[in-house]
Design an enzyme around this catalytic site. Sequence first.
Site, PDB file in Angstrom:
ATOM      1  N   LYS A 116      -7.007  -4.937  -2.854  1.00  0.00           N
ATOM      2  CA  LYS A 116      -7.731  -5.485  -1.702  1.00  0.00           C
ATOM      3  C   LYS A 116      -8.661  -4.424  -1.133  1.00  0.00           C
ATOM      4  O   LYS A 116      -8.445  -3.240  -1.325  1.00  0.00           O
ATOM      5  CB  LYS A 116      -6.744  -5.976  -0.642  1.00  0.00           C
ATOM      6  CG  LYS A 116      -5.845  -4.881  -0.115  1.00  0.00           C
ATOM      7  CD  LYS A 116      -4.805  -5.446   0.845  1.00  0.00           C
ATOM      8  CE  LYS A 116      -3.942  -4.359   1.413  1.00  0.00           C
ATOM      9  NZ  LYS A 116      -4.682  -3.347   2.182  1.00  0.00           N
ATOM     10  N   ASP A 119       0.786  -1.251   0.000  1.00  0.00           N
ATOM     11  CA  ASP A 119       0.000   0.000   0.000  1.00  0.00           C
ATOM     12  C   ASP A 119       0.815   1.297   0.000  1.00  0.00           C
ATOM     13  O   ASP A 119       0.521   2.217   0.781  1.00  0.00           O
ATOM     14  CB  ASP A 119      -0.973   0.007   1.205  1.00  0.00           C
ATOM     15  CG  ASP A 119      -1.975  -1.141   1.174  1.00  0.00           C
ATOM     16  OD1 ASP A 119      -1.963  -1.941   0.218  1.00  0.00           O
ATOM     17  OD2 ASP A 119      -2.778  -1.252   2.128  1.00  0.00           O
ATOM     18  N   CYS A 179      -1.803  -2.790   7.801  1.00  0.00           N
ATOM     19  CA  CYS A 179      -1.741  -3.744   6.694  1.00  0.00           C
ATOM     20  C   CYS A 179      -0.458  -4.575   6.679  1.00  0.00           C
ATOM     21  O   CYS A 179      -0.496  -5.756   6.314  1.00  0.00           O
ATOM     22  CB  CYS A 179      -1.990  -3.027   5.377  1.00  0.00           C
ATOM     23  SG  CYS A 179      -3.723  -2.480   5.261  1.00  0.00           S
TER      24      CYS A 179
HETATM   25  C1  VGL Z   1      -4.499   0.663   5.808  1.00  0.00           C
HETATM   26  C2  VGL Z   1      -6.016   1.631   7.218  1.00  0.00           C
HETATM   27  C3  VGL Z   1      -6.993   1.518   6.258  1.00  0.00           C
HETATM   28  C4  VGL Z   1      -3.100   0.197   5.582  1.00  0.00           C
HETATM   29  C5  VGL Z   1      -5.474   0.526   4.844  1.00  0.00           C
HETATM   30  O1  VGL Z   1      -2.678   0.098   4.403  1.00  0.00           O
HETATM   31  O2  VGL Z   1      -2.401  -0.038   6.585  1.00  0.00           O
HETATM   32  N1  VGL Z   1      -4.775   1.203   6.984  1.00  0.00           N
HETATM   33  N2  VGL Z   1      -6.707   0.972   5.078  1.00  0.00           N
END
Ligand code: VGL
Length: 212
Positions: free
Chosen positions: A112, A14, A157
């Site tokens: 995702k 991410d 994540c």
């Molecule tokens: C994430 C919060 C919400 C992450 C993703 O990538 O850690 N954190 N969505």
Amino acid sequence: MHTIQSNDALLVIDVQNDFCPGGALAVTGGDEIVPRINSLARRFPHVILTQDWHPAGHISFASAHTGTQPYQSIAAPYGTQTLWPDHCVQNTHGAQFHPALDIPHAELILRKGFRAGIDSYSAFLENDHVTPTGLAGYLRERGLTRLFLCGLAYDFCVRFSAIDGTALDFECLVVEDATRAVNLSGSVESADQALAEAGVQRILRAKLLSDY
Ligand code: VGL
Ligand code: ZN
């Protein structure tokens, strides 16, 4: 040294605009790790990227519920869900990878969190902890058995991906100085502890580059 092997993959979690300074769910220093991840990636024969990829009105958005604020938790059908500002909405600038992320040889981009009614912190299982994303099957079929994780965010994540990956029989190591944390109250300590209990090793980039 440099025994990064053919069955190793770098899993880059991410690294998207919304998780970097200026983004909707900015992680302090999120952009600082991008050059480190680029240089790490050059050492790996296999690199996989994940991309948080929510529809508008996603269940993890505080804005999708009445009377809630970001960072509070709700009881979702699949368990407790932390609520976030709207982030990584499909096809928006915030959902794009950071522009400095430069990994031309990345061989898979795994999206995702794309279903409206369930979140997915982990790259392996959605937040009900049973629905697979398909990553385990991909890795098994490709013979990739050892994963080095980096990216955003350490306490969400990255944490859940490493723990689920370990439970699914992949050897998972977190490259700690190539991650940054969201840092809600207690989330970093809780991630440290959960990773330790799961037997996930945390290593530094320099050590990876010299030892493995
Ligand atoms: C994430 C919060 C919400 C992450 C993703 O990538 O850690 N954190 N969505
Ligand atoms: Zn998200």
